[in-house]
Design an enzyme around this catalytic site. Structure first.
Site, PDB file in Angstrom:
ATOM      1  N   GLU A  35       0.830  -1.224   0.000  1.00 26.14           N
ATOM      2  CA  GLU A  35       0.000   0.000   0.000  1.00 26.14           C
ATOM      3  C   GLU A  35       0.859   1.266   0.000  1.00 26.14           C
ATOM      4  O   GLU A  35       0.715   2.125   0.876  1.00 26.14           O
ATOM      5  CB  GLU A  35      -0.884   0.035   1.261  1.00 26.14           C
ATOM      6  CG  GLU A  35      -1.776  -1.159   1.474  1.00 26.14           C
ATOM      7  CD  GLU A  35      -2.435  -1.153   2.864  1.00 26.14           C
ATOM      8  OE1 GLU A  35      -2.102  -0.283   3.702  1.00 26.14           O
ATOM      9  OE2 GLU A  35      -3.273  -2.023   3.116  1.00 26.14           O
TER      10      GLU A  35
ATOM     11  N   GLY B 207       2.215   4.964  -0.634  1.00 27.02           N
ATOM     12  CA  GLY B 207       1.634   6.263  -0.973  1.00 27.02           C
ATOM     13  C   GLY B 207       2.748   7.244  -1.298  1.00 27.02           C
ATOM     14  O   GLY B 207       3.051   7.546  -2.444  1.00 27.02           O
ATOM     15  N   ARG B 208       3.428   7.681  -0.230  1.00 23.71           N
ATOM     16  CA  ARG B 208       4.458   8.706  -0.355  1.00 23.71           C
ATOM     17  C   ARG B 208       5.492   8.397  -1.451  1.00 23.71           C
ATOM     18  O   ARG B 208       5.829   9.256  -2.251  1.00 23.71           O
ATOM     19  CB  ARG B 208       5.176   8.841   0.987  1.00 23.71           C
ATOM     20  CG  ARG B 208       6.120  10.011   1.059  1.00 23.71           C
ATOM     21  CD  ARG B 208       6.990   9.914   2.329  1.00 23.71           C
ATOM     22  NE  ARG B 208       6.261   9.628   3.517  1.00 23.71           N
ATOM     23  CZ  ARG B 208       5.791  10.535   4.374  1.00 23.71           C
ATOM     24  NH1 ARG B 208       6.004  11.811   4.151  1.00 23.71           N
ATOM     25  NH2 ARG B 208       5.136  10.167   5.451  1.00 23.71           N
TER      26      ARG B 208
ATOM     27  N   TYR C 125       4.814  18.443  11.514  1.00 24.95           N
ATOM     28  CA  TYR C 125       5.856  17.455  11.856  1.00 24.95           C
ATOM     29  C   TYR C 125       7.259  18.054  11.861  1.00 24.95           C
ATOM     30  O   TYR C 125       8.238  17.307  11.852  1.00 24.95           O
ATOM     31  CB  TYR C 125       5.889  16.309  10.843  1.00 24.95           C
ATOM     32  CG  TYR C 125       4.563  15.760  10.407  1.00 24.95           C
ATOM     33  CD1 TYR C 125       3.751  15.055  11.288  1.00 24.95           C
ATOM     34  CD2 TYR C 125       4.139  15.911   9.090  1.00 24.95           C
ATOM     35  CE1 TYR C 125       2.541  14.529  10.862  1.00 24.95           C
ATOM     36  CE2 TYR C 125       2.938  15.385   8.657  1.00 24.95           C
ATOM     37  CZ  TYR C 125       2.136  14.706   9.549  1.00 24.95           C
ATOM     38  OH  TYR C 125       0.957  14.181   9.118  1.00 24.95           O
TER      39      TYR C 125
ATOM     40  N   CYS D 257      -1.862  33.750  10.021  1.00 25.90           N
ATOM     41  CA  CYS D 257      -1.551  34.387  11.304  1.00 25.90           C
ATOM     42  C   CYS D 257      -1.242  33.356  12.382  1.00 25.90           C
ATOM     43  O   CYS D 257      -2.025  33.161  13.314  1.00 25.90           O
ATOM     44  CB  CYS D 257      -2.712  35.271  11.725  1.00 25.90           C
ATOM     45  SG  CYS D 257      -3.032  36.512  10.498  1.00 25.90           S
ATOM     46  N   GLU D 258      -0.156  32.675  12.229  1.00 27.14           N
ATOM     47  CA  GLU D 258       0.330  31.699  13.204  1.00 27.14           C
ATOM     48  C   GLU D 258       1.848  31.709  13.121  1.00 27.14           C
ATOM     49  O   GLU D 258       2.399  31.681  12.006  1.00 27.14           O
ATOM     50  CB  GLU D 258      -0.117  30.271  12.830  1.00 27.14           C
ATOM     51  CG  GLU D 258      -1.582  30.024  12.830  1.00 27.14           C
ATOM     52  CD  GLU D 258      -2.075  29.300  14.074  1.00 27.14           C
ATOM     53  OE1 GLU D 258      -1.244  28.947  14.939  1.00 27.14           O
ATOM     54  OE2 GLU D 258      -3.284  29.104  14.159  1.00 27.14           O
TER      55      GLU D 258
ATOM     56  N   TYR E 279       0.937  13.920   0.722  1.00 26.88           N
ATOM     57  CA  TYR E 279       0.514  14.517   1.996  1.00 26.88           C
ATOM     58  C   TYR E 279       0.670  16.040   1.962  1.00 26.88           C
ATOM     59  O   TYR E 279       1.062  16.657   2.953  1.00 26.88           O
ATOM     60  CB  TYR E 279       1.291  13.908   3.163  1.00 26.88           C
ATOM     61  CG  TYR E 279       1.171  12.406   3.205  1.00 26.88           C
ATOM     62  CD1 TYR E 279      -0.066  11.811   3.451  1.00 26.88           C
ATOM     63  CD2 TYR E 279       2.254  11.574   2.942  1.00 26.88           C
ATOM     64  CE1 TYR E 279      -0.201  10.432   3.456  1.00 26.88           C
ATOM     65  CE2 TYR E 279       2.125  10.193   2.949  1.00 26.88           C
ATOM     66  CZ  TYR E 279       0.896   9.630   3.209  1.00 26.88           C
ATOM     67  OH  TYR E 279       0.751   8.275   3.209  1.00 26.88           O
TER      68      TYR E 279
HETATM   69  N1  LLP Z   1      -1.531   2.114   4.474  1.00 29.00           N
HETATM   70  C1  LLP Z   1      -2.027   2.629   5.617  1.00 29.00           C
HETATM   71  C2  LLP Z   1      -2.985   1.836   6.403  1.00 29.00           C
HETATM   72  C3  LLP Z   1      -1.626   3.897   6.052  1.00 29.00           C
HETATM   73  O1  LLP Z   1      -2.109   4.386   7.192  1.00 29.00           O
HETATM   74  C4  LLP Z   1      -0.691   4.640   5.281  1.00 29.00           C
HETATM   75  C5  LLP Z   1      -0.254   5.966   5.715  1.00 29.00           C
HETATM   76  C6  LLP Z   1      -0.222   4.080   4.078  1.00 29.00           C
HETATM   77  C7  LLP Z   1      -0.656   2.812   3.716  1.00 29.00           C
HETATM   78  C8  LLP Z   1       0.752   4.791   3.178  1.00 29.00           C
HETATM   79  O2  LLP Z   1       1.988   4.949   3.768  1.00 29.00           O
HETATM   80  P1  LLP Z   1       3.217   5.551   2.928  1.00 29.00           P
HETATM   81  O3  LLP Z   1       3.557   4.587   1.823  1.00 29.00           O
HETATM   82  O4  LLP Z   1       2.780   6.840   2.362  1.00 29.00           O
HETATM   83  O5  LLP Z   1       4.317   5.690   3.901  1.00 29.00           O
HETATM   84  N2  LLP Z   1       0.686  12.855   6.808  1.00 29.00           N
HETATM   85  C9  LLP Z   1       1.918  12.180   7.123  1.00 29.00           C
HETATM   86  C10 LLP Z   1       1.892  10.725   6.714  1.00 29.00           C
HETATM   87  C11 LLP Z   1       0.767   9.932   7.308  1.00 29.00           C
HETATM   88  C12 LLP Z   1       0.741   8.508   6.849  1.00 29.00           C
HETATM   89  C13 LLP Z   1      -0.486   7.822   7.310  1.00 29.00           C
HETATM   90  N3  LLP Z   1      -0.632   6.478   6.823  1.00 29.00           N
HETATM   91  C14 LLP Z   1       3.062  12.943   6.490  1.00 29.00           C
HETATM   92  O6  LLP Z   1       2.822  13.948   5.854  1.00 29.00           O
HETATM   93  O7  LLP Z   1       4.215  12.564   6.668  1.00 29.00           O
END
Ligand code: LLP
Length: 413
Positions: free
Chosen positions: A265, A267-268, A308, A334-335, A362
């Site tokens: 899964e 994402g990033r 973060y 304004c922060e 993100y």
């Molecule tokens: N699967 C699940 C169940 C997740 O909760 C997440 C991310 C992913 C997959 C994808 O993970 P990745 O491949 O992107 O590492 N907003 C934060 C990141 C939060 C990630 C939440 N879960 C940031 O900007 O760093």
């Protein structure tokens, strides 16, 4: 970086589409997906792109066209995927707080699997599926209790985190699930955190899950898939890029001889470095203690630095030979926490376009309207040029759902 992402193009894009502007490059996205596909080629995993990283419909459409599945965490994300043409039978539904309405929606759509995170959720899903005369395919999200060695806010696989079912009660949970009439146990999953640079925790989590899978098999509970959750981290600054081939090889060795399909899964790592945020310099404010480059993008556009203390590289889109200063690069919100970068060496003047790097993941997906600021436009860049994939929000869009519930006071005649 693709040839379409050379610096001068950014100034032209900023002029054409306005700022703040997100720009995504097809070539970089292709490269990132190919890296997973080739590293894991022998295992032929279903790559379920994590929609939360960037849910723009065109991006989802593009991934769907390349055969990807999707990891979703809300009814809204499922609706996005369906609208973008993704097939329901490749959708995974994760998350700790699935509502009844979301369960109904997902069951009616016919998704591939619910990643269930607790016993009460399992009970609710069984009841909802029963009412609809359906059987819900489920995987239990196991919390393997490994330290992902990442920022505490994005670490999810420790006992102290709210996610998943504890390893100590996992077998019992599976036995319970297997006996429920309206759920079908199909898999096992985990997700230990995001922006993971070290591979060891990922591999250890896989080992722990497989150990549990074996114990379940001995009890007659045979699983069809293992889902290892999100992908690896990316380089924002000077991180060591995790080696996907090494990760894939380790997983291949562990899965060897087992009849388990693999799901990932990420994402990033699929979109993060395929996107930039363009922002224009409003003012350069020189102070006694600090200099500030005040730009037109803010924490509502890119929340990661404020939330973060995340680092995003920032550079001027053009080199005009201006003198460098050290400055905080801040937005108009304004922060005090509204900054994109602190103590950066930058050469910039009013009107310049700055490139905020690694803003494909993100970033736009976490944007909001704080300070009643319109959300930025988004652009897709490929060999045929630039296309708008999200128009800039207007003030009318922002106010559209609000109501004035009091009678207007009589105005002075
Ligand atoms: N699967 C699940 C169940 C997740 O909760 C997440 C991310 C992913 C997959 C994808 O993970 P990745 O491949 O992107 O590492 N907003 C934060 C990141 C939060 C990630 C939440 N879960 C940031 O900007 O760093």
């Amino acid at each position: 970086m693709s040839e379409y992402c050379e610096r001068p193009a950014y100034t032209a894009l900023a002029k054409e589409f306005g700022t703040p502007l997100y720009v995504y490059s097809k070539a970089d996205l292709d490269e990132a997906l190919l890296a997973y596909r080739s590293a894991f080629s022998q295992l032929n995993p279903l790559i379920c792109y994590a929609v939360k990283a960037n849910g723009n419909l065109s991006i989802l459409q593009y991934f769907a066209g390349l055969g990807c599945g999707f990891d979703t965490v809300s009814g809204g994300e499922i609706a996005r995927v369906l609208q973008a043409g993704g097939s329901a039978d490749k959708i995974i539904f994760s998350g700790v707080g699935k509502s009844e309405a979301e369960m109904v929606f997902a069951l009616q759509a016919g998704i591939k699997c619910f990643n269930v995170e607790s016993l009460p959720e399992l009970e609710r899903l069984n009841a909802v599926a029963g009412r609809l005369g359906k059987v819900a395919p489920v995987s239990l999200r196991i919390n393997p209790d490994v330290d992902a060695q990442t920022h505490p806010y994005i670490s999810t696989g420790l006992k102290a985190n709210k996610f998943g079912i504890a390893m100590s009660v996992a077998e019992e949970a599976y036995r319970y699930a297997a006996a429920l009439p309206h759920v079908a146990v199909t898999g096992i999953d985990c997700h230990i955190g995001s922006q993971l640079i070290a591979l060891e925790p990922l591999i250890e989590a896989c080992e722990r899950l497989l150990h549990l899978t074996d114990r379940l098999a001995e009890q007659g509970i045979a699983l069809q898939h293992i889902d290892l959750g999100g992908g690896v981290g990316i380089v924002y600054r000077d991180e060591q890029q995790p080696d996907l081939v090494q990760y894939a090889d380790a997983v291949r060795r562990l899965l060897d001889g087992r009849k388990l399909d693999l799901i990932l899964e990420p994402g990033r790592s699929l979109v993060g470095n395929a996107g930039v945020l363009l922002t224009r310099v409003e003012y350069v404010k020189r102070g006694e203690e600090k200099n500030f480059v005040i730009v037109d993008a803010a924490m509502n556009d890119l929340m990661r630095p404020a939330l973060y203390q995340a680092y995003h590289a920032i550079e001027n889109a053009e080199d005009k030979g201006l003198p460098e200063i050290v400055a905080d690069i801040v937005g108009p919100v304004c922060e005090t926490g509204d900054f994109l970068g602190k103590d950066r060496r930058i050469a910039a003047e009013e009107g310049d376009v700055l490139i905020v790097r690694s803003a494909g993941a993100y970033a736009a997906s976490m944007a909001g309207n704080y300070n009643t600021r319109c959300r930025a436009a988004e652009v897709w860049l490929d060999g045929s040029g630039a296309r708008l994939i999200r128009r800039r929000e207007t003030i009318e869009d922002m106010l559209a759902n609000e109501l004035c519930c009091f009678r207007q006071p009589e105005r002075d005649k």
